[in-house]
Design a protein around this motif. Structure first.
Motif, PDB file in Angstrom:
ATOM      1  N   ASP A  40      -9.965  39.396 -12.248  1.00  0.00           N
ATOM      2  CA  ASP A  40     -11.190  39.871 -11.595  1.00  0.00           C
ATOM      3  C   ASP A  40     -11.925  38.728 -10.909  1.00  0.00           C
ATOM      4  N   ASN A  41     -12.065  37.618 -11.598  1.00  0.00           N
ATOM      5  CA  ASN A  41     -12.740  36.475 -10.997  1.00  0.00           C
ATOM      6  C   ASN A  41     -11.974  35.945  -9.795  1.00  0.00           C
ATOM      7  N   PHE A  42     -10.645  35.915  -9.920  1.00  0.00           N
ATOM      8  CA  PHE A  42      -9.819  35.414  -8.831  1.00  0.00           C
ATOM      9  C   PHE A  42      -9.970  36.287  -7.591  1.00  0.00           C
ATOM     10  N   LEU A  43      -9.837  37.619  -7.753  1.00  0.00           N
ATOM     11  CA  LEU A  43      -9.931  38.531  -6.621  1.00  0.00           C
ATOM     12  C   LEU A  43     -11.317  38.492  -5.994  1.00  0.00           C
ATOM     13  N   GLY A  44     -12.356  38.410  -6.835  1.00  0.00           N
ATOM     14  CA  GLY A  44     -13.711  38.335  -6.299  1.00  0.00           C
ATOM     15  C   GLY A  44     -13.907  37.083  -5.472  1.00  0.00           C
ATOM     16  N   THR A  45     -13.371  35.960  -5.947  1.00  0.00           N
ATOM     17  CA  THR A  45     -13.498  34.704  -5.214  1.00  0.00           C
ATOM     18  C   THR A  45     -12.739  34.756  -3.893  1.00  0.00           C
ATOM     19  N   GLN A  46     -11.501  35.271  -3.919  1.00  0.00           N
ATOM     20  CA  GLN A  46     -10.694  35.340  -2.709  1.00  0.00           C
ATOM     21  C   GLN A  46     -11.276  36.313  -1.695  1.00  0.00           C
ATOM     22  N   ASP A  47     -11.850  37.424  -2.149  1.00  0.00           N
ATOM     23  CA  ASP A  47     -12.482  38.377  -1.247  1.00  0.00           C
ATOM     24  C   ASP A  47     -13.663  37.725  -0.527  1.00  0.00           C
ATOM     25  N   SER A  48     -14.481  36.985  -1.274  1.00  0.00           N
ATOM     26  CA  SER A  48     -15.614  36.292  -0.667  1.00  0.00           C
ATOM     27  C   SER A  48     -15.143  35.237   0.324  1.00  0.00           C
ATOM     28  N   LEU A  49     -14.049  34.547  -0.015  1.00  0.00           N
ATOM     29  CA  LEU A  49     -13.523  33.511   0.876  1.00  0.00           C
ATOM     30  C   LEU A  49     -13.008  34.130   2.175  1.00  0.00           C
ATOM     31  N   LEU A  50     -12.267  35.237   2.080  1.00  0.00           N
ATOM     32  CA  LEU A  50     -11.724  35.879   3.271  1.00  0.00           C
ATOM     33  C   LEU A  50     -12.828  36.407   4.185  1.00  0.00           C
ATOM     34  N   ARG A  51     -13.966  36.760   3.627  1.00  0.00           N
ATOM     35  CA  ARG A  51     -15.077  37.302   4.412  1.00  0.00           C
ATOM     36  C   ARG A  51     -16.066  36.220   4.841  1.00  0.00           C
ATOM     37  N   SER A  52     -15.829  34.983   4.450  1.00  0.00           N
ATOM     38  CA  SER A  52     -16.802  33.916   4.675  1.00  0.00           C
ATOM     39  C   SER A  52     -16.841  33.496   6.148  1.00  0.00           C
ATOM     40  N   ASP A  53     -17.990  32.961   6.555  1.00  0.00           N
ATOM     41  CA  ASP A  53     -18.139  32.431   7.913  1.00  0.00           C
ATOM     42  C   ASP A  53     -17.235  31.223   8.125  1.00  0.00           C
ATOM     43  N   LEU A  54     -17.027  30.440   7.064  1.00  0.00           N
ATOM     44  CA  LEU A  54     -16.182  29.256   7.173  1.00  0.00           C
ATOM     45  C   LEU A  54     -14.774  29.636   7.605  1.00  0.00           C
ATOM     46  N   LEU A  55     -14.165  30.591   6.909  1.00  0.00           N
ATOM     47  CA  LEU A  55     -12.797  30.982   7.229  1.00  0.00           C
ATOM     48  C   LEU A  55     -12.745  31.715   8.567  1.00  0.00           C
ATOM     49  N   ARG A  56     -13.793  32.433   8.921  1.00  0.00           N
ATOM     50  CA  ARG A  56     -13.839  33.113  10.227  1.00  0.00           C
ATOM     51  C   ARG A  56     -13.819  32.077  11.347  1.00  0.00           C
ATOM     52  N   LYS A  57     -14.632  31.025  11.232  1.00  0.00           N
ATOM     53  CA  LYS A  57     -14.656  29.982  12.253  1.00  0.00           C
ATOM     54  C   LYS A  57     -13.312  29.253  12.319  1.00  0.00           C
TER      55      LYS A  57
END
Length: 323
Positions: free
Chosen positions: A33-50
């Motif tokens: 659960d913690n892993f998926l929550g972290t990865q979901d936030s990372l995939l949606r982050s402005d950092l990864l979008r840029k």
């Protein structure tokens, strides 16, 4: 809106988890659960979008559309999971179907590259920290062993051990003599001793005093020897503990060096992004909007016909004042 699906699993068949294996069977793991929550936030982050947009611009294989303000269209990212499944799906939603597919492919590649870089930076920092600890422990071991050697030399530790063994044997012998003399002394514990018995009793008392003093002297020697041995053992135990930590951290450092040369990524892309299709939610929304507009237009038309019929009826009715 257009929706595109992109799936990738871990390389393990068990529940998705992040695990770091250490020597001696120890490990660290992050729950699903913690892993998926972290990865979901990372995939949606402005950092990864840029980073994804920069990657697309650098590759130049897919043009990036722009809106009237010169900004690329927004892509909404959603992570879809199933219980007890090692595969999870990443969905992208955008107004441009071709851009949606290209963006999701670039996003997933950038995501894996970002994880790899972060892992490399973390392992490098960890390796440097462990290497520093190993060097410190090595210095501590050398200084500790030197302190042990100097202590044993200055206190004649070899002779001290012999003296300790001799003290134990002497104490056993003296206590046995003391017990026998004390029993013998009981025979003089009566009145009316003769001159000979008085002389013998005095001699016996001198022997008892001598043995008691000898026991005290040996007890003092044993106390000093025990204190010195304890101090030496304490110094030696410190060296042993540092040696154990040194061996363990040295082994861990070697494992990390090997691990940095091996790709330990436990995530992989299962399939590329599928062609984007119009989402059912958007279709339903347009259908609902069309139905509402049709209903509203129908009401307006009926209202207009009703008002026109009223005007015609009013004009066709004769005016009683003019009759």
């Amino acid at each position: 809106d257009h929706r595109d699906l992109h799936s990738f699993p871990t390389r393990r068949s068990s529940d998705l988890t992040q695990k770091l294996r250490l020597p001696l069977g120890a490990d660290y793991s992050e729950d699903r659960d913690n892993f998926l929550g972290t990865q979901d936030s990372l995939l949606r982050s402005d950092l990864l979008r840029k980073m994804t947009l920069t990657r697309m611009q650098a590759l130049g294989t897919n043009p990036i559309p722009k809106d009237v303000n010169g900004n690329p269209p927004w892509v909404d990212i959603q992570t879809i999971t199933s219980p007890h499944n090692s595969v999870y799906t990443v969905a992208a939603t955008c107004v441009n179907p071709d851009y949606t597919q290209a963006y999701l492919d670039a996003l997933m590649q950038q995501y894996l590259e970002y994880r790899k870089n972060i892992r490399s930076e973390v392992s490098g920092t960890t390796l440097a920290s462990i290497s520093e600890q190993v060097q410190r422990l090595e210095r501590d071991m050398q200084e500790g062993q030197a302190a042990v050697d100097e202590f044993e030399r200055s206190n004649n530790f070899a002779g001290l051990q012999v003296q300790g063994t001799l003290a134990v044997d002497s104490m056993v012998n003296l206590n046995s003599q003391l017990a026998n003399l004390q029993l013998e002394d009981l025979s003089f514990n009566h009145p009316g001793l003769s001159e000979t018995e008085s002389t013998q009793h005095q001699t016996l008392q001198l022997k008892l005093d001598f043995i008691r003093n000898s026991i005290k002297e040996w007890e003092a020697k044993m106390a000093i020897a025990a204190k010195l041995i304890a101090e030496r053992d304490s110094l030696k135990q410190k060296v042993v503990r540092n040696q154990a930590m040194f061996d363990q951290l040295s082994s861990l450092m070697e494992n990390l060096k090997v691990g940095r040369e091996i790709d330990q990524e436990n995530l992989a892309i299962l399939e590329p992004a599928s062609p984007a299709t119009r989402s059912k939610a958007a279709a339903y929304s347009m259908l609902e909007m069309s139905a509402f507009l049709g209903f509203a237009i129908g009401i307006i038309i009926l209202l207009g016909l009703y008002r026109a019929s009223r005007r015609n009826l009013t004009s066709a009715t004769p005016d009683p004042a003019r009759t």
